[in-house]
Design an enzyme around this catalytic site. Sequence first.
Site, PDB file in Angstrom:
ATOM      1  N   THR A 117       0.817  -1.216   0.000  1.00 62.99           N
ATOM      2  CA  THR A 117       0.000   0.000   0.000  1.00 62.99           C
ATOM      3  C   THR A 117       0.847   1.260   0.000  1.00 62.99           C
ATOM      4  O   THR A 117       1.951   1.284   0.566  1.00 62.99           O
ATOM      5  CB  THR A 117      -0.889   0.011   1.258  1.00 62.99           C
ATOM      6  N   TYR A 141      -2.119   0.200   9.972  1.00 63.13           N
ATOM      7  CA  TYR A 141      -2.363  -0.464   8.690  1.00 63.13           C
ATOM      8  C   TYR A 141      -1.098  -0.399   7.827  1.00 63.13           C
ATOM      9  O   TYR A 141      -0.596  -1.425   7.348  1.00 63.13           O
ATOM     10  CB  TYR A 141      -3.547   0.206   7.971  1.00 63.13           C
TER      11      TYR A 141
END
Length: 329
Positions: A117, A141
């Site tokens: 990501t 995250y």
Amino acid sequence: MAVLVTGGAGYIGSHMVWELLDHGEEVVVVDRLSTGFDWAVPDRAELVVGDIGDQALVEGVMKRRNVDAVIHFAGSIIVPESVADPLGYYLNNTVKSRALIESALRCGVKHFIFSSTAAVYGTPQKNPVTEDEPLQPESPYGTSKLMTEIMLRDTAAAHDFAYTALRYFNVSGADPKRRTGQSTKGATHLIKVACETATGKRPFMEVFGTDYPTPDGTCVRDYIHVSDLVNAHYLALQRLRSGGGSLIANCGYGRGYSVLEVIDAVKRVSGTDVKVVESGRRAGDAVAIVASAERCFSELGWKPVHDDLQEIVSDALRWEEILAKRNRV
Ligand code: UDP
């Protein structure tokens, strides 16, 4: 020989399964259906319902289907949720990825593609951001994904194993052939939320933060069509199979849109008003992040064909309509 897709019943994973089938690949999916749907997995792919951390199950699948490559999507993906539940994210995204990588090694699976990501960069010092920028995730995250990248790097250095980590920017849209789309319940991602508001599923939506140092005060992101994204994975698979070494590459288009610009696009394409409420900043949000996709072009030969915000929004809206009809019957 088959490709193992973890999280193949989910949003991006189900698009990947179709991409692989369209190219004549054999596919097996492992998904515990916590957020995905069995109906999202096409009949031509095998669905094994289970947890990627269950090594006996995963290794059984790898051996039985003679898996040569893993494409790993399974994981938790909501930035603010990770801020509230960091240990849950480190379990799902890091600990279970470790188990999966170990299973791949034990079963002689040498190719591994990982959904990483843009959140590994945090707020970059400059945009577009290249893969060599400092890695400073601002949420659990992002950190949970970065830790998996590091495990892959060290595993590839120690073993006969090569990986591709694709750092996704903001994935959105739906299969133009309408076979799958973003079906997750309680979705939080901007384009999905805006489309749900446009189609009447939500009475209004919030804009999180209007006082950021950007031209209109809202955060800027690089929105990439899910079909272009999964095609980058397919190219990465071919590259690994033909002996290409490990690679980390951004997946985005290199152009940023603000939250308000995205909402305007949804209004325009849907021909509906989208009621917006201005709210405070959301925890863990980076101000602006836009990809440099040069490496994806040069190393993978990637040629995006859906690089158009209107098209992304229009495919997302059409999927919302399909979902709404499905829920009415
Ligand atoms: N956003 C928003 N309202 C929403 C959902 C998202 O204003 O209902 C904003 C969010 O604060 C961020 C941008 O849209 O600035 C993209 O958020 P999203 O959750 O889609 O993706 P992220 O970049 O967090 O992965």
